[in-house]
Design an enzyme around this catalytic site. Structure first.
Site, PDB file in Angstrom:
ATOM      1  N   ASP A  97      59.347  47.006  43.712  1.00  0.00           N
ATOM      2  CA  ASP A  97      57.881  46.402  43.308  1.00  0.00           C
ATOM      3  C   ASP A  97      56.903  46.601  44.309  1.00  0.00           C
ATOM      4  OD1 ASP A  97      56.361  45.164  41.342  1.00  0.00           O
ATOM      5  OD2 ASP A  97      56.397  43.139  42.211  1.00  0.00           O
ATOM      6  N   TYR A 109      52.549  46.559  45.581  1.00  0.00           N
ATOM      7  CA  TYR A 109      51.757  45.397  45.748  1.00  0.00           C
ATOM      8  C   TYR A 109      50.285  46.264  46.027  1.00  0.00           C
ATOM      9  CZ  TYR A 109      50.231  41.047  48.171  1.00  0.00           C
ATOM     10  OH  TYR A 109      49.659  39.874  48.533  1.00  0.00           O
ATOM     11  N   HIS A 156      44.426  42.071  44.135  1.00  0.00           N
ATOM     12  CA  HIS A 156      45.638  41.023  43.799  1.00  0.00           C
ATOM     13  C   HIS A 156      45.817  40.518  45.438  1.00  0.00           C
ATOM     14  CE1 HIS A 156      49.139  38.809  42.997  1.00  0.00           C
ATOM     15  NE2 HIS A 156      49.766  39.767  43.451  1.00  0.00           N
ATOM     16  N   ARG A 189      47.271  32.810  53.005  1.00  0.00           N
ATOM     17  CA  ARG A 189      47.139  32.859  54.324  1.00  0.00           C
ATOM     18  C   ARG A 189      45.757  32.408  55.105  1.00  0.00           C
ATOM     19  NH1 ARG A 189      49.850  37.433  53.355  1.00  0.00           N
ATOM     20  NH2 ARG A 189      47.576  38.594  53.431  1.00  0.00           N
ATOM     21  N   GLU A 241      53.263  38.089  36.084  1.00  0.00           N
ATOM     22  CA  GLU A 241      52.296  38.978  36.985  1.00  0.00           C
ATOM     23  C   GLU A 241      52.237  40.288  36.019  1.00  0.00           C
ATOM     24  OE1 GLU A 241      54.541  39.812  40.580  1.00  0.00           O
ATOM     25  OE2 GLU A 241      53.133  38.556  41.481  1.00  0.00           O
ATOM     26  N   ASP A 290      56.106  40.616  35.681  1.00  0.00           N
ATOM     27  CA  ASP A 290      57.087  40.246  36.787  1.00  0.00           C
ATOM     28  C   ASP A 290      57.197  38.672  36.956  1.00  0.00           C
ATOM     29  OD1 ASP A 290      58.773  40.855  38.872  1.00  0.00           O
ATOM     30  OD2 ASP A 290      57.309  41.249  40.147  1.00  0.00           O
ATOM     31  N   LYS A 301      61.116  35.833  42.550  1.00  0.00           N
ATOM     32  CA  LYS A 301      60.859  37.151  41.883  1.00  0.00           C
ATOM     33  C   LYS A 301      62.122  37.414  40.870  1.00  0.00           C
ATOM     34  CE  LYS A 301      56.570  37.686  43.609  1.00  0.00           C
ATOM     35  NZ  LYS A 301      55.592  38.006  42.992  1.00  0.00           N
ATOM     36  N   SER A 358      62.391  39.851  35.039  1.00  0.00           N
ATOM     37  CA  SER A 358      61.071  40.806  34.659  1.00  0.00           C
ATOM     38  C   SER A 358      61.533  41.367  33.512  1.00  0.00           C
ATOM     39  CB  SER A 358      61.263  41.881  35.853  1.00  0.00           C
ATOM     40  OG  SER A 358      61.164  41.292  37.214  1.00  0.00           O
ATOM     41  N   THR A 364      50.949  43.417  40.759  1.00  0.00           N
ATOM     42  CA  THR A 364      50.126  42.852  39.788  1.00  0.00           C
ATOM     43  C   THR A 364      48.802  43.583  39.833  1.00  0.00           C
ATOM     44  OG1 THR A 364      51.127  40.686  40.345  1.00  0.00           O
ATOM     45  CG2 THR A 364      49.015  40.499  39.355  1.00  0.00           C
TER      46      THR A 364
HETATM   47 MN    MN Z   1      55.590  41.838  41.261  1.00  0.00          MN
END
Ligand code: MN
Length: 430
Positions: free
Chosen positions: A135, A137, A142, A151, A208, A242, A262, A266, A358
């Site tokens: 997966d 990112y 996102h 954060r 997601e 997801d 996660k 999925s 996502t």
């Molecule tokens: Mn994902």
């Protein structure tokens, strides 16, 4: 090589509704159980499913180098391993067989009974056996939203993000087709203000909105795939939900990234739409904000204009659309993802699945998760029955749809639809 299956002027002798995702220009691939409980590889035109195993036995793929049982299998892995040249020959042949000007099968009542099925006569299966699932990112919106929430708003995007298509290795054992319900996972979470974790059902189950691409055998151990060649190893795409448990994720993800938050499920749409079918919908990726290393630099249109939407349907109410996004928002393309994935010599096999991450746009109504849409639950969304959602409730069904449209031709993915059930009750031993 021409893609005659993409001819926008072709019409089929099978009925196709005007707004169908599956005109004769699509010709996706999937696996289904027939009314006789036989598993076969098939395609779909309009609302008719087509048994490719039966078509092959009847000699309709004569002249194409295929083994006798290539479509009589419960996964597409072997067919995908045959490579792009074969996929193209088969897709072009299917287009010819169902062209309104071809009367061979059209006028053969007995053979049509063997080959054609209504959708309510079949049950879609997982189209591939997924060996490895990765997966990424790759949506900057996102990553920025999540970085802001989890954060530090001032440094939302970590320094590596603009240089690396960030990803992690997921679990393939919990990838399921549309229609299979998912149980709310249990796990460890750290309640707000607490110093010790507690165990129990996740309170923050989320979707997601992603797409995933499926590869063919691409490289040997040690070998890497150049970014400009990557697309020839991509068979096609599916919609990808997801599922994520945000409270479990928040507690567990440092320092090695997502784990049990996660891996519980999925969900994918069952028809793989080929990269070839998406050819007319190519578009530019967003301009790089920082110079990329040479092995990631790409030329031309490597993204695709695919409209995406997510709806939530409570148990006894109509669905409410909560997000409208687009695959073209992806900062890193599939080519860059595959080039990066293999740059260290990691082999990619037929049936591997790569999630995009996502896919969020810039506007709130284009965010690809409830985490972002409701901003951690601070701004709930209202359903058609007046109830509010911060995350996903038990018995809600999450529905994702996707399609491309240009010059009157629409190519779509259908949907991935999954109901969330309460925590799985383990049967007590007597
Ligand atoms: Mn994902």
């Amino acid at each position: 090589m021409s893609l005659s299956a993409n001819n926008p002027d072709r019409i089929s002798w099978l009925h196709v509704d005007k707004n169908s995702d599956f005109p004769i220009q699509n010709i996706p691939f999937g696996v289904f159980l027939t009314r006789d409980d036989i598993v076969t590889i098939g395609t779909r035109i309009g609302d008719t499913a087509i048994d490719l195993g039966a078509l092959h036995q009847l000699g309709y793929f004569e002249g194409i180098p295929l083994t006798d049982d290539i479509f009589l299998q419960d996964t597409l892995n072997d067919f995908i391993a045959d490579g792009r040249k074969t996929w193209r020959l088969v897709r072009d042949r299917i287009a010819e067989i169902f062209d309104s000007e071809n009367e061979s099968l059209k006028n053969d009542k007995k053979n049509k009974e063997r080959v054609l099925f209504r959708l309510d006569e079949i049950e879609m299966q997982l189209p591939v056996q997924v060996g490895d699932y990765t997966d990424f990112y790759s949506s900057i919106e996102h990553a920025t939203n999540v970085g802001t929430m989890f954060r530090d708003p001032d440094n939302a995007l970590l320094p590596n993000w603009l240089h690396i298509p960030v990803g992690y290795h997921g679990r393939s054992s919990s990838i399921i087709p549309s229609g299979i319900p998912v149980h709310r996972p249990q796990g460890q979470t750290l309640p707000a203000g607490a110093t010790e974790p507690v165990f129990g059902p996740s309170k923050l189950v989320d979707f997601e909105l992603e797409m995933a691409f499926i590869t063919t055998d691409a490289n040997d151990l040690g070998e890497s795939i150049p970014v400009e060649e990557a697309e020839q190893y991509i068979f096609g795409l599916v919609l990808f939900n997801d599922w994520s448990a945000r409270d479990i994720q928040k507690w567990e993800y440092v320092p090695l990234g997502p784990f049990l938050a996660k891996s519980f499920a999925s969900s994918i749409s069952p028809w793989i739409v080929t990269l070839d079918a998406l050819e007319p919908y190519r578009t530019e990726s967003p301009k790089p904000l920082k110079k990329q290393l040479p092995y990631l630099q790409q030329k031309g249109k490597k993204s695709f204009d695919i409209n995406l939407e997510v709806a939530i349907q409570p148990k006894k109410a109509k669905e409410t659309v909560v997000s409208r996004s687009n695959f073209k928002y992806m900062y890193w393309s599939m080519s860059q993802q595959l080039a990066h994935h293999t740059v260290n010599g990691c082999p990619i096999n037929s049936g591997d699945m790569m999630g995009s991450g996502t896919i969020s746009g810039t506007a709130k109504d284009s965010y690809g998760s409830m985490l972002e849409i409701t901003w951690r639950g601070e701004q709930p969304v209202t359903m058609s029955d007046g109830t509010e959602r911060k995350f996903i409730n038990d018995y809600d069904t999450v529905i994702m749809r996707g399609h491309c449209e240009k010059n009157g031709t629409r190519i779509g993915f259908g949907k991935v639809e999954t109901q969330l059930l309460p925590v799985f009750e383990t049967k007590k031993k007597r």
